[in-house]
Design a protein around this motif. Structure first.
Motif, PDB file in Angstrom:
ATOM      1  N   ARG A  27      -8.655 -22.413 -29.609  1.00  0.00           N
ATOM      2  CA  ARG A  27      -7.325 -21.819 -29.692  1.00  0.00           C
ATOM      3  C   ARG A  27      -7.195 -21.094 -31.024  1.00  0.00           C
ATOM      4  O   ARG A  27      -7.805 -21.474 -32.022  1.00  0.00           O
ATOM      5  CB  ARG A  27      -6.209 -22.868 -29.622  1.00  0.00           C
ATOM      6  N   SER A  42       0.142 -23.009 -32.976  1.00  0.00           N
ATOM      7  CA  SER A  42      -0.787 -22.425 -32.021  1.00  0.00           C
ATOM      8  C   SER A  42      -0.183 -21.155 -31.443  1.00  0.00           C
ATOM      9  O   SER A  42       1.009 -21.113 -31.137  1.00  0.00           O
ATOM     10  CB  SER A  42      -1.069 -23.421 -30.891  1.00  0.00           C
ATOM     11  N   ARG A  43      -1.029 -20.114 -31.306  1.00  0.00           N
ATOM     12  CA  ARG A  43      -0.539 -18.908 -30.626  1.00  0.00           C
ATOM     13  C   ARG A  43      -0.172 -19.244 -29.183  1.00  0.00           C
ATOM     14  O   ARG A  43       0.805 -18.718 -28.640  1.00  0.00           O
ATOM     15  CB  ARG A  43      -1.611 -17.809 -30.663  1.00  0.00           C
ATOM     16  N   GLN A  44      -0.967 -20.118 -28.567  1.00  0.00           N
ATOM     17  CA  GLN A  44      -0.621 -20.565 -27.221  1.00  0.00           C
ATOM     18  C   GLN A  44       0.654 -21.398 -27.293  1.00  0.00           C
ATOM     19  O   GLN A  44       0.725 -22.425 -27.954  1.00  0.00           O
ATOM     20  CB  GLN A  44      -1.751 -21.403 -26.622  1.00  0.00           C
ATOM     21  N   GLY A  45       1.679 -20.931 -26.645  1.00  0.00           N
ATOM     22  CA  GLY A  45       2.922 -21.678 -26.582  1.00  0.00           C
ATOM     23  C   GLY A  45       3.819 -21.548 -27.788  1.00  0.00           C
ATOM     24  O   GLY A  45       4.888 -22.168 -27.811  1.00  0.00           O
ATOM     25  N   GLN A  47       3.476 -23.051 -30.396  1.00  0.00           N
ATOM     26  CA  GLN A  47       3.673 -24.497 -30.522  1.00  0.00           C
ATOM     27  C   GLN A  47       3.421 -24.953 -31.955  1.00  0.00           C
ATOM     28  O   GLN A  47       2.310 -24.801 -32.478  1.00  0.00           O
ATOM     29  CB  GLN A  47       2.736 -25.212 -29.554  1.00  0.00           C
ATOM     30  N   VAL A  69      -8.764 -25.845 -21.377  1.00  0.00           N
ATOM     31  CA  VAL A  69      -7.679 -24.964 -20.935  1.00  0.00           C
ATOM     32  C   VAL A  69      -6.469 -25.844 -20.656  1.00  0.00           C
ATOM     33  O   VAL A  69      -6.592 -27.046 -20.434  1.00  0.00           O
ATOM     34  CB  VAL A  69      -8.052 -24.154 -19.664  1.00  0.00           C
ATOM     35  N   ARG A  99       4.415 -22.980 -22.494  1.00  0.00           N
ATOM     36  CA  ARG A  99       3.442 -23.687 -23.339  1.00  0.00           C
ATOM     37  C   ARG A  99       1.998 -23.372 -22.961  1.00  0.00           C
ATOM     38  O   ARG A  99       1.068 -23.808 -23.647  1.00  0.00           O
ATOM     39  CB  ARG A  99       3.692 -25.194 -23.290  1.00  0.00           C
ATOM     40  N   LEU A 100       1.805 -22.595 -21.882  1.00  0.00           N
ATOM     41  CA  LEU A 100       0.461 -22.240 -21.435  1.00  0.00           C
ATOM     42  C   LEU A 100       0.078 -20.810 -21.799  1.00  0.00           C
ATOM     43  O   LEU A 100      -1.093 -20.438 -21.685  1.00  0.00           O
ATOM     44  CB  LEU A 100       0.356 -22.404 -19.915  1.00  0.00           C
ATOM     45  N   LEU A 101       1.051 -20.016 -22.241  1.00  0.00           N
ATOM     46  CA  LEU A 101       0.825 -18.590 -22.484  1.00  0.00           C
ATOM     47  C   LEU A 101       0.797 -18.289 -23.980  1.00  0.00           C
ATOM     48  O   LEU A 101       1.407 -18.990 -24.778  1.00  0.00           O
ATOM     49  CB  LEU A 101       1.937 -17.767 -21.822  1.00  0.00           C
ATOM     50  N   ASP A 102       0.083 -17.218 -24.337  1.00  0.00           N
ATOM     51  CA  ASP A 102       0.084 -16.759 -25.721  1.00  0.00           C
ATOM     52  C   ASP A 102       1.375 -15.997 -26.009  1.00  0.00           C
ATOM     53  O   ASP A 102       1.783 -15.123 -25.242  1.00  0.00           O
ATOM     54  CB  ASP A 102      -1.113 -15.834 -25.981  1.00  0.00           C
ATOM     55  N   TRP A 103       2.005 -16.330 -27.128  1.00  0.00           N
ATOM     56  CA  TRP A 103       3.208 -15.660 -27.588  1.00  0.00           C
ATOM     57  C   TRP A 103       2.826 -14.627 -28.641  1.00  0.00           C
ATOM     58  O   TRP A 103       1.756 -14.691 -29.249  1.00  0.00           O
ATOM     59  CB  TRP A 103       4.182 -16.653 -28.205  1.00  0.00           C
TER      60      TRP A 103
END
Length: 284
Positions: A27, A42-45, A47, A69, A99-103
């Motif tokens: 990640r 994290s870029r993902q979510g 978060q 994943v 929370r599963l997608l890149d922001w």
């Protein structure tokens, strides 16, 4: 007692920039090193996975191992545009897509009082923004704008995993007298006295505003404010296994989260916005 897995980024004595992108467990993570605090997103979510004011123990828990994943367990996942199971689509992921997608990180800034970040996710006819202010305190604010020409339904949560010394030695105060629903016993409940979660807990309280997380093992107290328009959810799995999480890790967190629309979905008219916030600070 486990060290927070993301403290690894701060072991070096060399000076770091305030913001630096790193790669960790497949990640992209943004490592923040400010005079007032250390943090990792994290870029993902979008978060927030780690937050630690200077001179204090970590405030947030994060699992040591992440799946190749899927969702990362720990920190403050953004559960959106639903939390829990989807009300009608059983095959859709629990706690939504966010929370599963890149922001996209639109802005990051450093000042004397800490750092500010602005994350955005554009999904179909929704725009969702997460604003974070981190320093001596933690302040997260989620805003959803409905951009379609038809009404929609929404539920959301800031699902915080708080790092503690030992779950058997914590107590939550500030919920006294609050009405709620116990999802384990599947019946209404009313909180009497301090709430202890050793043995498992999954309760949704009709409560907003401040409560106190008393951590006797670490001899500290965190004040947590779930805002003015949210329910307060308290969760711990007890003895139930969590996939990818060791038994001894489970004793090192409790979830106290801000949630809205879980039992009665929010209805947004075209152009309407919904807001959710979560703040925390250490008791003096």
């Amino acid at each position: 007692m486990h060290e927070h897995p993301l403290q690894r980024f701060f072991r070096s004595l060399r000076e770091r920039p305030v913001f630096a992108w790193e790669r960790y467990q497949m990640r992209d993570v943004l490592v923040i090193d400010h005079p007032l605090c250390q943090a990792v997103f994290s870029r993902q979510g979008a978060q927030l996975l780690h937050f630690q004011p200077r001179g204090q123990k970590p405030w947030l828990w994060c699992a040591a191992k992440w799946p190749h994943v899927g969702a990362i367990r720990g920190g403050v996942p953004v559960c959106w545009p639903w939390y829990g199971r989807h009300p009608s689509e059983n095959a859709w992921p629990s706690h939504g897509w966010a929370r599963l997608l890149d922001w996209k990180l639109l802005d990051s800034a450093s000042a004397e009082d800490g750092v500010r970040l602005h994350w955005r996710l554009q999904l179909c006819d929704w725009q969702v923004d997460l604003h974070a202010h981190l320093g001596e305190r933690m302040d997260l604010r989620l805003s959803t704008e409905h951009q379609d020409d038809m009404p929609c339904q929404l539920s959301q949560a800031l699902h915080a995993y708080w790092r503690i010394g030992d779950v058997s030695e914590i107590a939550l105060s500030g919920l006294e007298g609050a009405q709620g629903y116990d999802q384990l016993s599947r019946e209404a409940c009313q909180q009497e006295g301090e709430l202890r979660v050793d043995g498992g807990c999954q309760r949704v309280f009709q409560h907003d505003g401040e409560l106190q997380l008393k951590d006797h093992a670490w001899q500290r107290e965190l004040r947590i404010d779930t805002g003015e328009s949210a329910d307060t959810v308290v969760w711990h799995p007890g003895s139930r296994p969590l996939l990818g999480v060791s038994w001894d890790e489970v004793a090192e967190f409790v979830c106290v989260e801000a949630a809205a629309g879980g039992t009665d979905s929010l209805h947004l008219a075209p152009g309407e916005k919904a807001h959710l916030s979560l703040q925390a600070w250490a008791a003096a």
